[in-house]
Write an enzyme that holds these catalytic residues in place. Structure first.
Site, PDB file in Angstrom:
ATOM      1  N   SER A  20      36.663 -81.612  39.257  1.00 40.32           N
ATOM      2  CA  SER A  20      38.027 -81.235  39.629  1.00 40.32           C
ATOM      3  C   SER A  20      38.807 -80.627  38.466  1.00 40.32           C
ATOM      4  O   SER A  20      39.842 -80.005  38.669  1.00 40.32           O
ATOM      5  CB  SER A  20      38.795 -82.440  40.180  1.00 40.32           C
ATOM      6  N   LYS A  66      43.408 -86.041  35.061  1.00 42.67           N
ATOM      7  CA  LYS A  66      44.118 -84.994  35.789  1.00 42.67           C
ATOM      8  C   LYS A  66      45.253 -84.446  34.922  1.00 42.67           C
ATOM      9  O   LYS A  66      45.622 -85.011  33.892  1.00 42.67           O
ATOM     10  CB  LYS A  66      44.706 -85.536  37.097  1.00 42.67           C
TER      11      LYS A  66
END
Length: 213
Positions: free
Chosen positions: A133, A170
């Site tokens: 991701s 993230k």
């Protein structure tokens, strides 16, 4: 720092579980054992125990509670070779999701020795990336990322964050009334932190090592 009766009881439970099962209880199990409504109360008491020096918590592990102080020193530690000032000897503590959050439950006693020039700021430990991701930031599946341990982070920084008992890496986005964790791959959706979730910043991303594979 004096411990409350509840904190002493939690410490006793941790020691008992490590002795009998070989692993510490999870935050959810602690909350259930003491009748807490959720893991936030367990997290509060664990932070107090850590501040008192009774335990330490290993980032990147769902059952990352370790006894500290006299109990920890009772175990013989292996001798370590001296490390030069221009290199780092970093522990690989577990895995972190670059995808959907995962329970980071893979512990390791491995250490990696490498040059300080690879990281800024200086990291405290390494985590192994699982998922893609964060691909567009150059962070790929199997990479070892350096993590600088801190609870503070600014919007726009890449962080290692804990949501309840799950760990993820993230891009942090702090809005006026919400916090989001953004992937850097259009195949993944942002993660919005809900008010009732146990959320914390575990550290800042500060570089990576790509093992030969």
């Amino acid at each position: 720092m004096d411990l409350t009766d509840t904190q002493q009881a939690i410490l006793a439970l941790i020691a008992e579980r490590i002795e009998t099962d070989g692993v510490p209880p999870s935050q959810t199990e602690i909350a259930r054992a003491f009748g807490f409504k959720g893991v936030r109360a367990a997290q509060y008491h664990l932070e107090a125990l850590e501040q008192a020096g009774a335990i330490r918590r290993v980032p990147g592990q769902a059952r990352g509670i370790r006894l500290a102080g006299a109990a920890a020193h009772a175990r013989a530690a292996p001798a370590e070779e001296p490390v030069r000032d221009d290199v780092l000897r970093l522990p690989v503590l577990g895995r972190v999701a670059a995808g959907l959050p995962i329970g980071a439950d893979i512990g390791s006693d491995d250490f990696v020795v490498l040059d300080r020039v690879f990281f800024s700021p200086s990291p405290d430990y390494l985590l192994k990336v699982q998922g893609d991701s964060m691909r567009d930031e150059g962070i790929f599946n199997g990479d070892l990322i350096g993590v600088h341990r801190t609870r503070d982070a600014r919007s726009g920084q890449i962080v290692v964050a804990r949501i309840d008992e799950e760990i993820t890496v993230k891009l942090l986005k702090i809005g006026k009334d919400r916090i989001r964790l953004l992937p850097r791959n259009p195949d993944y959706a942002p993660i919005e932190v809900l008010p009732d979730q146990d959320f914390a910043i575990e550290g800042l991303y500060c570089g990576l090592l790509r093992p030969n594979r």
